[in-house]
Write a protein that holds these residues in place. Structure first.
Motif, mmCIF file in Angstrom:
data_model
loop_
_atom_site.group_PDB
_atom_site.id
_atom_site.type_symbol
_atom_site.label_atom_id
_atom_site.label_comp_id
_atom_site.label_asym_id
_atom_site.label_seq_id
_atom_site.Cartn_x
_atom_site.Cartn_y
_atom_site.Cartn_z
ATOM 1 N N ILE A 1 -3.474 5.938 3.671
ATOM 2 C CA ILE A 1 -3.568 4.488 3.785
ATOM 3 C C ILE A 1 -4.582 4.189 4.869
ATOM 4 O O ILE A 1 -4.310 4.392 6.059
ATOM 5 N N ALA B 1 3.300 -0.751 6.465
ATOM 6 C CA ALA B 1 3.272 0.561 5.812
ATOM 7 C C ALA B 1 4.379 1.459 6.358
ATOM 8 O O ALA B 1 5.120 2.103 5.603
ATOM 9 N N ARG C 1 -0.573 -4.549 9.034
ATOM 10 C CA ARG C 1 -0.642 -3.616 7.910
ATOM 11 C C ARG C 1 0.052 -2.308 8.271
ATOM 12 O O ARG C 1 0.803 -1.738 7.472
ATOM 13 N N ILE D 1 -1.248 7.529 7.606
ATOM 14 C CA ILE D 1 -1.682 6.149 7.810
ATOM 15 C C ILE D 1 -2.756 6.153 8.884
ATOM 16 O O ILE D 1 -2.562 6.727 9.954
ATOM 17 N N THR E 1 -7.128 -0.802 -3.692
ATOM 18 C CA THR E 1 -7.057 -1.497 -2.403
ATOM 19 C C THR E 1 -6.106 -2.682 -2.467
ATOM 20 O O THR E 1 -5.661 -3.074 -3.544
ATOM 21 N N THR F 1 -6.155 5.882 -6.958
ATOM 22 C CA THR F 1 -4.704 6.096 -7.066
ATOM 23 C C THR F 1 -4.413 6.526 -8.497
ATOM 24 O O THR F 1 -5.165 6.195 -9.415
ATOM 25 N N ALA G 1 0.845 -1.197 0.000
ATOM 26 C CA ALA G 1 0.000 0.000 0.000
ATOM 27 C C ALA G 1 0.877 1.243 0.000
ATOM 28 O O ALA G 1 0.689 2.168 -0.797
ATOM 29 N N ALA G 2 1.845 1.264 0.895
ATOM 30 C CA ALA G 2 2.734 2.422 1.003
ATOM 31 C C ALA G 2 3.545 2.592 -0.277
ATOM 32 O O ALA G 2 3.644 3.694 -0.835
#
Lengths: 327, 327
Positions: free
Chosen positions: B235, B193, B189, B176, B280, B322, B162-163
């Motif tokens: 995030i 991240a 998670r 976050i 996602t 994104t 994700a990051a």
DNA sequence: TTGTAAGCGTTATCAC
DNA sequence: GTGATAACGCTTACAA
């Protein structure tokens, strides 16, 4: 797991006495009670529900049959049921029927084999043999037929409201997405909508569909705009379908609600998270689940039931897929 | 429900013989078998699972404990479990734990009292007494601890991805949203991240939260933009929270993904229905549910288990929250 | 006030 | 091949 026999031995009494203190019936001397209670605590004893159930020929289990827990409407129902049941120490045996007659009978079968004392079912076939003469109370949830115990929302009125609100907000060319023909609430909504549209003299089209699934809904959404490109108001069969329609509309560059208004049914949690958020006809799913559980408990306990038929009112939730109107 | 005794009488044999033909063990003459089978059909007999369970001291029941079926991630898990179990004629006793230790022990208790042969649980306390020494197989689903049998996704890697994806797409000031501290996947998670952000030298903020609920998420979304108005990448702790953030962002007039990118976790069905649809980190929930069921069945049957620890890979699903990037 | 024993519907052991 | 019967863990007459 310790047994009643072990407790009896530990407490120096007979199993009958232990049973008496467990069930708080029959006479038992204060001193013996204490001894037994100590032994119970000591051994961490809890009665075997299976043995109990065998003897009494009934359990603390209730069967719940839902079409598909993966459809966001049903978890709410299920949660309501579960919360209420567990307050009364009932447990739930759960199954997804997928609207399949076969699965349904199979589950009912095993429910019975496990001595469940009642079943709550969202079936499309409440009149099927398997329900009549089941031998235990049944409550139909989100479904109804004749005077069988049932908890449901007023689908017809919902359909009427959906249509009325759209018309009131200026739609003149409405498309109704008709849900699966064998799902009673879907048909109620449909008929309600048609009724309102007819009586207001609004022109409308109908698109027939056969399920509520996410993926199929996307297909229908496309078909809808292909076949009825001039629709300026869409009554979807539920919120899932409405979401798909909304997405397609936006993808096609239609402005919602200026060019086309969209309304759904159910008011699932997703509806308010959409952008624009979805106007819809609300059903109190959680409450309905609770009520169904409550009803089945009363039925099981043989209480007097004032009304076996519990119909909930629906409510128009105005959000952003319908236009504003002067009040 | 007919009993074995009635069948025996109808067929003119002893209950032992009926039992033999039911369970297809022991010798029984072809002719007698036929007689018995006829009687079974005639009386519509199915064995009482309760009596069976009492004698064998085990049932065909499996307990499933989920935090909250109303959270859209869990129905998928539940469905996977149910589908696999029912293929093997196991049934599910289901409960919502609400992450409450009390409810959890209560359910476990009654599961045991009902002779369940295994438990599948998404608990936050896999190390709690109630699980150690339960006496029956337990599979942790979407949770894990040491070498207990477990089925889960690689949350840490998910966090990293994700990051990384956000950074790769140009976010330089990331916030976050840290999920509940006692929920293992949420922390995995988060740490993932942080790890990726640190190593890439990206600046970031952290907003702590305590649940995944829809309604609370809206509050956090507001707080987020109040406290960290300059965030250009968010995030979220899961898709629900991401949806709330998305809604708030749009409400505030931020352009997504131009001004701010948003990424969630889980890939619940809702995610693709949002507008813009949500990027996602996908977890194969349905598959995980099935796998957990499969694992518990193998454990119950005492089969050889190659790996008691089943970790699923996660996958970045690029959608519209994104930015696009050259490949 | 307490204990004995039958019975709930199965399965499995052991004779026959 | 088949049938009695004990046993699973509990509740409830019935006796004592």
């Amino acid at each position: 797991m310790a047994t009643i026999k072990e407790v009896a031995k530990a407490a120096g009494v007979s199993v009958a006495t232990v049973s008496r203190v467990m069930n708080q019936n029959g006479y038992v001397h204060e001193d013996t009670r204490r001894k037994v209670e100590d032994a119970i605590r000591e051994l961490n004893y809890t009665p075997n529900e299976v043995a109990r159930s065998l003897y009494k020929r009934k359990s603390k289990l209730i069967g719940l049959l839902l079409p598909d827990i993966t459809n966001p409407y049903f978890p709410q129902l299920a949660r309501g049921v579960e919360d209420r049941l567990q307050e009364q120490d009932f447990r739930l045996i759960f199954g997804n029927s997928d609207e399949s007659r076969q699965k349904e009978t199979d589950y009912l079968q095993t429910f019975l084999q496990n001595n469940v004392v009642g079943v709550i079912s969202s079936t499309n076939a409440p009149d099927h043999d398997m329900y009549t003469g089941l031998g235990i109370p049944v409550v139909f949830l989100d479904r109804t037929l004749n005077d069988n115990p049932a908890v449901y929302a007023d689908g017809r009125e919902g359909g009427r409201q959906a249509a009325t609100e759209l018309v009131k907000r200026g739609s003149t060319n409405i498309t109704i997405i008709q849900g699966p023909a064998d799902v009673r609430p879907a048909m109620d909504r449909f008929h309600g909508a048609v009724e309102a549209l007819e009586s207001s003299g609004t022109s409308y089209e109908v698109l027939k569909t056969t399920s509520f699934s996410f993926t199929e809904a996307e297909g229908w959404a496309k078909e809808l705009f292909r076949r009825y490109p001039d629709s300026d108001g869409i009554i979807a069969s539920n919120d899932i379908v409405a979401s798909a329609v909304l997405q397609e509309a936006v993808g096609l560059g239609r402005r919602v609600p200026q060019d086309v208004q969209i309304i759904g049914f159910d008011d699932i949690p997703l509806s308010r998270l959409l952008i624009p958020s979805l106007s819809t006809i609300h059903q109190p799913a959680y409450e309905m689940g609770r009520e169904a559980a409550d009803l089945i408990i009363r039925l099981i306990e043989g209480q007097y039931i004032e009304s076996r038929h519990i119909q909930y009112a629906v409510e128009f939730i105005e959000r952003q897929t319908t236009r504003k109107v002067e009040s």
